[in-house]
Design a protein around this motif. Structure first.
Motif, PDB file in Angstrom:
ATOM      1  N   ILE A  91       4.146  -5.165   1.533  1.00  0.00           N
ATOM      2  CA  ILE A  91       3.672  -5.366   0.479  1.00  0.00           C
ATOM      3  C   ILE A  91       2.721  -5.873   0.566  1.00  0.00           C
ATOM      4  O   ILE A  91       2.389  -7.051   0.528  1.00  0.00           O
ATOM      5  N   ARG A  92       1.498  -4.929  -0.115  1.00  0.00           N
ATOM      6  CA  ARG A  92       0.264  -5.526   0.068  1.00  0.00           C
ATOM      7  C   ARG A  92      -0.142  -6.074  -1.426  1.00  0.00           C
ATOM      8  O   ARG A  92      -0.167  -5.263  -2.464  1.00  0.00           O
ATOM      9  N   LEU A  93       0.124  -7.227  -1.539  1.00  0.00           N
ATOM     10  CA  LEU A  93      -0.667  -7.824  -2.830  1.00  0.00           C
ATOM     11  C   LEU A  93      -2.049  -8.231  -2.723  1.00  0.00           C
ATOM     12  O   LEU A  93      -3.004  -8.383  -2.181  1.00  0.00           O
ATOM     13  N   ASN A  94      -2.414  -8.886  -4.199  1.00  0.00           N
ATOM     14  CA  ASN A  94      -3.903  -9.064  -4.359  1.00  0.00           C
ATOM     15  C   ASN A  94      -4.611 -10.314  -4.236  1.00  0.00           C
ATOM     16  O   ASN A  94      -5.797 -10.361  -3.251  1.00  0.00           O
TER      17      ASN A  94
ATOM     18  N   ALA B 259       4.489   0.596  -7.166  1.00  0.00           N
ATOM     19  CA  ALA B 259       3.593   1.305  -7.855  1.00  0.00           C
ATOM     20  C   ALA B 259       3.379   0.957  -9.460  1.00  0.00           C
ATOM     21  O   ALA B 259       2.266   0.579 -10.221  1.00  0.00           O
ATOM     22  N   GLU B 260       4.943   0.201  -9.609  1.00  0.00           N
ATOM     23  CA  GLU B 260       4.416   0.216 -11.289  1.00  0.00           C
ATOM     24  C   GLU B 260       4.150  -1.264 -11.187  1.00  0.00           C
ATOM     25  O   GLU B 260       2.791  -1.426 -12.682  1.00  0.00           O
TER      26      GLU B 260
ATOM     27  N   ALA C  83      12.662   3.889  -4.085  1.00  0.00           N
ATOM     28  CA  ALA C  83      12.638   2.961  -5.690  1.00  0.00           C
ATOM     29  C   ALA C  83      11.882   1.879  -5.668  1.00  0.00           C
ATOM     30  O   ALA C  83      11.384   1.305  -5.919  1.00  0.00           O
ATOM     31  N   LEU C  84      12.156   1.150  -4.047  1.00  0.00           N
ATOM     32  CA  LEU C  84      10.834   0.066  -3.536  1.00  0.00           C
ATOM     33  C   LEU C  84       9.336   0.040  -4.174  1.00  0.00           C
ATOM     34  O   LEU C  84       8.432   0.196  -4.818  1.00  0.00           O
ATOM     35  N   ARG C  85       9.039   1.398  -3.894  1.00  0.00           N
ATOM     36  CA  ARG C  85       7.654   2.083  -3.596  1.00  0.00           C
ATOM     37  C   ARG C  85       7.366   2.426  -5.133  1.00  0.00           C
ATOM     38  O   ARG C  85       6.374   1.488  -5.624  1.00  0.00           O
TER      39      ARG C  85
END
Lengths: 150, 65
Positions: A73-76, A47-48, A41-43
């Motif tokens: 979680i890779r952020l921008n 993804a969203e 669910a976290l993935r």
């Protein structure tokens, strides 16, 4: 640029079971604390938000700070979120909030991420039980799920 | 009337509000139990007097900043 207070690395803040909510149920009120326990669910939530989830990786923090997580979680922006499994099998989120980089992508205190996590987790659990789920985005940013019999 | 649904509202802060519509008594608890179980850890539960049944209330525990 705002100046950074404290020592490098002092900006790492953990989240785990810090959020309490009163749930209304007929004449009963139930206090529950949202917990991340389902990586699927976290993935889906990530993804969203167009974010990638890495396994057993290092989260980027201020300067050269790195924090290893069971997931990252890779952020921008310049910092990431480390996701660490706890003894009770829930996950802790850890990040560096400095300068709003992380907040812009996942909301204050991971709010937007937690919102979408709950949406995907609830939807999955309902469908597993053969229940129908209708999702609606409200104007105030709330997401409403109507769960019923098919 | 036989419309039984569970309404789950989730705020952008990640806060939850669950309401069972069209259920009675223990059925109501049963209808929402799987969501409570899935989404969090029940930290406390208490019965409110009937007169508060329709009261709209939400507790915020902001943490961090």
């Amino acid at each position: 640029m705002p100046s950074r207070l404290g020592l490098p690395g002092s900006g790492w803040l953990a989240f785990n079971r810090q959020r309490s909510t009163i749930i209304k149920k007929m004449s009963h009120w139930t206090t529950i604390q949202t917990q991340i326990r389902d990586i699927v669910a976290l993935r889906a939530a990530c993804a969203e938000l167009n974010l990638t989830v890495l396994e057993n990786a290092e989260a980027r923090g201020y300067g050269t700070n790195r924090h290893r997580g069971d997931y990252v979680i890779r952020l921008n922006g310049p910092y990431d979120i480390a996701v660490t499994r706890q003894a009770d099998s829930s996950f802790t989120l850890l990040t560096d909030w400095w300068d709003g980089h992380v907040e812009r992508q996942v909301g204050r205190n991971f709010g937007r991420l937690l919102q979408l996590y709950a949406v995907h987790k609830a939807t999955h659990e309902a469908r597993k039980r053969g229940l129908s789920v209708q999702r609606k985005l409200l104007q105030n940013g709330n997401i409403k799920l109507n769960i019923g019999r098919i | 009337m036989n419309t039984r649904t569970v309404e789950l509202t989730i705020t952008p802060e990640g806060e939850l509000d669950i309401q069972a519509v069209g259920f009675h008594g223990a059925d109501c608890e049963q209808a929402t139990a799987f969501l409570e179980e899935a989404l969090g850890q029940v930290a406390g539960r208490h019965r409110k007097p009937e007169r508060f049944r329709r009261a709209q209330s939400r507790q915020h525990q902001g943490v961090g900043g």
